[in-house]
Design a protein around this motif. Structure first.
Motif, PDB file in Angstrom:
ATOM      1  N   ILE A 139      -5.943  37.517  28.729  1.00 57.63           N
ATOM      2  CA  ILE A 139      -5.412  36.181  29.086  1.00 57.63           C
ATOM      3  C   ILE A 139      -4.474  36.276  30.287  1.00 57.63           C
ATOM      4  O   ILE A 139      -4.538  35.472  31.209  1.00 57.63           O
ATOM      5  CB  ILE A 139      -4.649  35.556  27.893  1.00 57.63           C
ATOM      6  CG1 ILE A 139      -5.596  35.329  26.715  1.00 57.63           C
ATOM      7  CG2 ILE A 139      -3.969  34.246  28.302  1.00 57.63           C
ATOM      8  CD1 ILE A 139      -4.911  34.845  25.446  1.00 57.63           C
ATOM      9  N   TYR A 140      -3.594  37.287  30.249  1.00 57.51           N
ATOM     10  CA  TYR A 140      -2.519  37.326  31.246  1.00 57.51           C
ATOM     11  C   TYR A 140      -2.729  38.348  32.360  1.00 57.51           C
ATOM     12  O   TYR A 140      -1.914  38.435  33.282  1.00 57.51           O
ATOM     13  CB  TYR A 140      -1.174  37.565  30.542  1.00 57.51           C
ATOM     14  CG  TYR A 140      -0.827  36.452  29.571  1.00 57.51           C
ATOM     15  CD1 TYR A 140      -0.643  35.155  30.027  1.00 57.51           C
ATOM     16  CD2 TYR A 140      -0.703  36.690  28.207  1.00 57.51           C
ATOM     17  CE1 TYR A 140      -0.341  34.114  29.152  1.00 57.51           C
ATOM     18  CE2 TYR A 140      -0.404  35.661  27.321  1.00 57.51           C
ATOM     19  CZ  TYR A 140      -0.225  34.378  27.801  1.00 57.51           C
ATOM     20  OH  TYR A 140       0.068  33.349  26.943  1.00 57.51           O
ATOM     21  N   GLY A 141      -3.806  39.143  32.274  1.00 55.38           N
ATOM     22  CA  GLY A 141      -4.084  40.108  33.341  1.00 55.38           C
ATOM     23  C   GLY A 141      -3.384  41.433  33.102  1.00 55.38           C
ATOM     24  O   GLY A 141      -2.643  41.608  32.127  1.00 55.38           O
ATOM     25  N   SER A 142      -3.622  42.363  34.000  1.00 56.24           N
ATOM     26  CA  SER A 142      -3.112  43.722  33.803  1.00 56.24           C
ATOM     27  C   SER A 142      -1.873  44.027  34.646  1.00 56.24           C
ATOM     28  O   SER A 142      -1.308  45.117  34.558  1.00 56.24           O
ATOM     29  CB  SER A 142      -4.217  44.731  34.126  1.00 56.24           C
ATOM     30  OG  SER A 142      -4.691  44.472  35.420  1.00 56.24           O
ATOM     31  N   HIS A 143      -1.438  43.072  35.455  1.00 54.02           N
ATOM     32  CA  HIS A 143      -0.235  43.306  36.265  1.00 54.02           C
ATOM     33  C   HIS A 143       1.018  43.271  35.389  1.00 54.02           C
ATOM     34  O   HIS A 143       1.139  42.411  34.514  1.00 54.02           O
ATOM     35  CB  HIS A 143      -0.081  42.234  37.335  1.00 54.02           C
ATOM     36  CG  HIS A 143      -1.115  42.300  38.415  1.00 54.02           C
ATOM     37  ND1 HIS A 143      -1.242  43.389  39.243  1.00 54.02           N
ATOM     38  CD2 HIS A 143      -2.065  41.423  38.799  1.00 54.02           C
ATOM     39  CE1 HIS A 143      -2.232  43.176  40.085  1.00 54.02           C
ATOM     40  NE2 HIS A 143      -2.756  41.999  39.841  1.00 54.02           N
ATOM     41  N   THR A 144       1.944  44.172  35.656  1.00 53.11           N
ATOM     42  CA  THR A 144       3.242  44.110  34.984  1.00 53.11           C
ATOM     43  C   THR A 144       4.124  43.107  35.739  1.00 53.11           C
ATOM     44  O   THR A 144       3.800  42.699  36.872  1.00 53.11           O
ATOM     45  CB  THR A 144       3.935  45.485  34.996  1.00 53.11           C
ATOM     46  OG1 THR A 144       4.226  45.821  36.357  1.00 53.11           O
ATOM     47  CG2 THR A 144       3.050  46.570  34.369  1.00 53.11           C
ATOM     48  N   HIS A 203       2.358  29.376  35.898  1.00 48.97           N
ATOM     49  CA  HIS A 203       1.778  30.008  34.718  1.00 48.97           C
ATOM     50  C   HIS A 203       0.624  30.893  35.129  1.00 48.97           C
ATOM     51  O   HIS A 203      -0.186  30.505  35.990  1.00 48.97           O
ATOM     52  CB  HIS A 203       1.260  28.951  33.727  1.00 48.97           C
ATOM     53  CG  HIS A 203       2.351  28.069  33.229  1.00 48.97           C
ATOM     54  ND1 HIS A 203       3.261  28.490  32.287  1.00 48.97           N
ATOM     55  CD2 HIS A 203       2.717  26.823  33.584  1.00 48.97           C
ATOM     56  CE1 HIS A 203       4.133  27.524  32.071  1.00 48.97           C
ATOM     57  NE2 HIS A 203       3.831  26.501  32.844  1.00 48.97           N
ATOM     58  N   LEU A 204       0.531  32.040  34.498  1.00 45.56           N
ATOM     59  CA  LEU A 204      -0.593  32.941  34.751  1.00 45.56           C
ATOM     60  C   LEU A 204      -1.893  32.312  34.266  1.00 45.56           C
ATOM     61  O   LEU A 204      -2.904  32.288  34.968  1.00 45.56           O
ATOM     62  CB  LEU A 204      -0.360  34.269  34.020  1.00 45.56           C
ATOM     63  CG  LEU A 204       0.840  35.071  34.527  1.00 45.56           C
ATOM     64  CD1 LEU A 204       1.565  35.724  33.373  1.00 45.56           C
ATOM     65  CD2 LEU A 204       0.402  36.093  35.546  1.00 45.56           C
ATOM     66  N   SER A 205      -1.856  31.822  33.032  1.00 46.56           N
ATOM     67  CA  SER A 205      -3.049  31.231  32.427  1.00 46.56           C
ATOM     68  C   SER A 205      -3.109  29.736  32.759  1.00 46.56           C
ATOM     69  O   SER A 205      -2.105  29.142  33.174  1.00 46.56           O
ATOM     70  CB  SER A 205      -3.012  31.430  30.907  1.00 46.56           C
ATOM     71  OG  SER A 205      -1.901  30.746  30.351  1.00 46.56           O
ATOM     72  N   ASN A 206      -4.287  29.156  32.560  1.00 48.65           N
ATOM     73  CA  ASN A 206      -4.418  27.708  32.733  1.00 48.65           C
ATOM     74  C   ASN A 206      -3.995  27.059  31.418  1.00 48.65           C
ATOM     75  O   ASN A 206      -4.771  27.017  30.457  1.00 48.65           O
ATOM     76  CB  ASN A 206      -5.863  27.354  33.079  1.00 48.65           C
ATOM     77  CG  ASN A 206      -6.043  25.851  33.241  1.00 48.65           C
ATOM     78  OD1 ASN A 206      -5.138  25.070  32.976  1.00 48.65           O
ATOM     79  ND2 ASN A 206      -7.223  25.445  33.662  1.00 48.65           N
ATOM     80  N   ILE A 207      -2.764  26.560  31.378  1.00 42.82           N
ATOM     81  CA  ILE A 207      -2.222  26.040  30.110  1.00 42.82           C
ATOM     82  C   ILE A 207      -2.977  24.786  29.639  1.00 42.82           C
ATOM     83  O   ILE A 207      -2.867  24.403  28.486  1.00 42.82           O
ATOM     84  CB  ILE A 207      -0.700  25.754  30.179  1.00 42.82           C
ATOM     85  CG1 ILE A 207      -0.358  24.710  31.234  1.00 42.82           C
ATOM     86  CG2 ILE A 207       0.074  27.044  30.410  1.00 42.82           C
ATOM     87  CD1 ILE A 207       1.103  24.229  31.171  1.00 42.82           C
TER      88      ILE A 207
END
Ligand code: DQA
Length: 145
Positions: free
Chosen positions: A22-27, A100-104
């Motif tokens: 959902i949020y990807g692999s970036h820290t 937001h990282l995800s599409n809320i």
């Protein structure tokens, strides 16, 4: 040089290992590093703040009342129910962009509402780490006005 405060709310310190589908692999450090590179290009001075605590986020927003020209904020789950963070953003009157990282809007029903977006200039949602970069570009345009 205009100063922008980058605020991240609860659980965003766990980016990288937190639900990467959902949020990807970036820290969060990766994202902040990308923001720092872009800020140089845009001529902005950045400061970073992350907390898992509502009161600490509110205190930091209050602390930005003088000397901060813009706020880039991912309030995490507080997005959906923290009237106190919304009131803090409204109280300081500093231009704010919500990211937001995800599409809320494409997830659970409870995530589709932001109580903070109405007191922000706008919202960027759904582009992963890139949401932060798009948000910073939008904010740069506003703080320069
Ligand atoms: C989030 C979306 C929120 O619903 C969630 O609680 C988060 C992250 C995002 O960036 O996609 O913690 O703000």
């Amino acid at each position: 040089m205009p100063k922008v405060l980058v605020i991240n709310g609860p659980n965003l310190n766990l980016l990288g290992m937190r639900e990467p589908d959902i949020y990807g692999s970036h820290t969060l450090d990766d994202i902040n590093g990308k923001l720092a590179v872009l800020a140089k290009e845009l001529g902005l001075d950045l400061e970073f703040f992350q907390s898992n605590h509502e009161g600490a986020l509110i205190d930091r927003i209050h602390g930005s009342v003088s000397g901060t020209d813009g706020i880039l904020i991912n309030p995490g789950a507080f997005t959906h129910y923290s009237y106190a963070i919304r009131d803090a953003v409204a109280a300081v009157g500093i231009p704010c962009v919500e990211v937001h990282l995800s599409n809320i809007h494409s997830r659970e029903e409870f995530r589709s509402k932001s109580v903070i977006a109405p007191v922000c200039l706008g919202q960027v949602s759904g582009f992963g780490a890139h949401s932060y970069l798009l948000g910073l570009r939008a904010l740069a345009n506003e703080v320069r006005k």
